[in-house]
Design a protein around this motif. Structure first.
Motif, PDB file in Angstrom:
ATOM      1  N   THR A 103     -12.756 -16.907 -23.726  1.00  0.00           N
ATOM      2  CA  THR A 103     -13.042 -16.951 -25.162  1.00  0.00           C
ATOM      3  C   THR A 103     -13.754 -15.692 -25.664  1.00  0.00           C
ATOM      4  O   THR A 103     -14.102 -15.617 -26.834  1.00  0.00           O
ATOM      5  CB  THR A 103     -13.870 -18.194 -25.519  1.00  0.00           C
ATOM      6  N   ARG A 104     -13.943 -14.717 -24.815  1.00  0.00           N
ATOM      7  CA  ARG A 104     -14.642 -13.485 -25.190  1.00  0.00           C
ATOM      8  C   ARG A 104     -14.027 -12.842 -26.429  1.00  0.00           C
ATOM      9  O   ARG A 104     -14.717 -12.348 -27.302  1.00  0.00           O
ATOM     10  CB  ARG A 104     -14.591 -12.497 -24.015  1.00  0.00           C
ATOM     11  N   TYR A 105     -12.701 -12.858 -26.512  1.00  0.00           N
ATOM     12  CA  TYR A 105     -12.002 -12.254 -27.635  1.00  0.00           C
ATOM     13  C   TYR A 105     -11.232 -13.298 -28.449  1.00  0.00           C
ATOM     14  O   TYR A 105     -10.285 -12.987 -29.144  1.00  0.00           O
ATOM     15  CB  TYR A 105     -11.047 -11.165 -27.147  1.00  0.00           C
ATOM     16  N   TRP A 106     -11.638 -14.530 -28.323  1.00  0.00           N
ATOM     17  CA  TRP A 106     -10.979 -15.639 -29.013  1.00  0.00           C
ATOM     18  C   TRP A 106     -11.617 -15.824 -30.380  1.00  0.00           C
ATOM     19  O   TRP A 106     -12.626 -15.217 -30.694  1.00  0.00           O
ATOM     20  CB  TRP A 106     -11.130 -16.905 -28.157  1.00  0.00           C
ATOM     21  N   SER A 107     -11.065 -16.691 -31.197  1.00  0.00           N
ATOM     22  CA  SER A 107     -11.602 -16.887 -32.551  1.00  0.00           C
ATOM     23  C   SER A 107     -12.686 -17.958 -32.608  1.00  0.00           C
ATOM     24  O   SER A 107     -13.126 -18.321 -33.690  1.00  0.00           O
ATOM     25  CB  SER A 107     -10.468 -17.226 -33.524  1.00  0.00           C
ATOM     26  N   TRP A 108     -13.125 -18.458 -31.463  1.00  0.00           N
ATOM     27  CA  TRP A 108     -14.268 -19.365 -31.405  1.00  0.00           C
ATOM     28  C   TRP A 108     -14.995 -19.166 -30.085  1.00  0.00           C
ATOM     29  O   TRP A 108     -14.439 -18.615 -29.142  1.00  0.00           O
ATOM     30  CB  TRP A 108     -13.864 -20.829 -31.616  1.00  0.00           C
ATOM     31  N   SER A 109     -16.230 -19.629 -30.031  1.00  0.00           N
ATOM     32  CA  SER A 109     -17.050 -19.488 -28.824  1.00  0.00           C
ATOM     33  C   SER A 109     -16.617 -20.489 -27.758  1.00  0.00           C
ATOM     34  O   SER A 109     -15.939 -21.484 -28.051  1.00  0.00           O
ATOM     35  CB  SER A 109     -18.524 -19.715 -29.172  1.00  0.00           C
ATOM     36  N   ALA A 110     -17.044 -20.241 -26.535  1.00  0.00           N
ATOM     37  CA  ALA A 110     -16.699 -21.110 -25.408  1.00  0.00           C
ATOM     38  C   ALA A 110     -17.169 -22.535 -25.656  1.00  0.00           C
ATOM     39  O   ALA A 110     -18.254 -22.768 -26.188  1.00  0.00           O
ATOM     40  CB  ALA A 110     -17.326 -20.572 -24.122  1.00  0.00           C
TER      41      ALA A 110
END
Length: 190
Positions: A39-46
């Motif tokens: 999720t580092r570059y995802w649109s939401w946090s882990a």
């Protein structure tokens, strides 16, 4: 766009099965989206709670019913356990376009599974859905994702400064696009 279908069609590749996800896949979804590197570059946090994965699956089903999002889970054929997701979002029949998104469980990075899944969804979008344009935005530091897109023929179209605020930082995004006439069906094998 898949008028009347209750679930997504299953898509096959040499090593993967892209399929409709059910409640049995919630543990795999939680594992996928709870990893901070995924999720580092995802649109939401882990994710920190299983309930978040449950809500995700609920939203996937809801948005499919509305025909605004098609999100497959993909699994290796040998065990059928979800290792990633591949999504066509912001589907527009009028404009014949969609946004592409994908994620892969950290334990499976480096084996080409993401590229294989994305290539199959691109093919589905251009052939079965008769889309004209696919687009994706990616953090410029996410070199693996950029390699997948460029390897499939996506073109760099723009740079969006400070588009997201995630994990306490402003993040840029690079916009990529692929038009149906530019698509090379054999690009999945290259």
């Amino acid at each position: 766009m898949l008028t009347g279908a209750l679930t997504l069609p299953t898509l096959e590749t040499p090593r993967l099965r892209l399929r409709w996800m059910t409640e049995a896949d919630i543990p795999a979804l939680f594992e996928l989206f709870s990893h901070p590197e995924v999720t580092r570059y995802w649109s939401w946090s882990a994710y920190t709670e299983r309930a978040q994965a449950e809500k995700l699956l609920e939203n996937i089903h809801k948005h499919f019913a509305e025909r605004s999002l098609f999100q497959w889970g993909y699994a290796r054929r040998e065990d059928d356990r979800i290792i990633g997701t591949c999504t066509l979002a912001e589907l527009s029949g009028q404009h014949r376009r969609a946004s592409l998104g994908y994620a892969l469980n950290h334990a499976h990075w480096g084996h080409g599974y993401g590229r294989e899944a994305v290539a199959r969804v691109v093919e589905f979008g251009f052939t079965s859905l008769e889309l004209h344009r696919l687009e994706a935005d990616v953090d410029p530091r996410n070199t693996g994702s950029i390699r997948v897109l460029e390897g499939l023929g996506f073109q760099h179209e723009g740079y969006q400064r400070q588009r997201y605020f995630l994990n306490g930082e402003l993040q840029d995004a690079v916009l990529y696009g692929l038009l149906r006439p530019e698509w090379r069906p054999d690009s999945a094998a290259s």
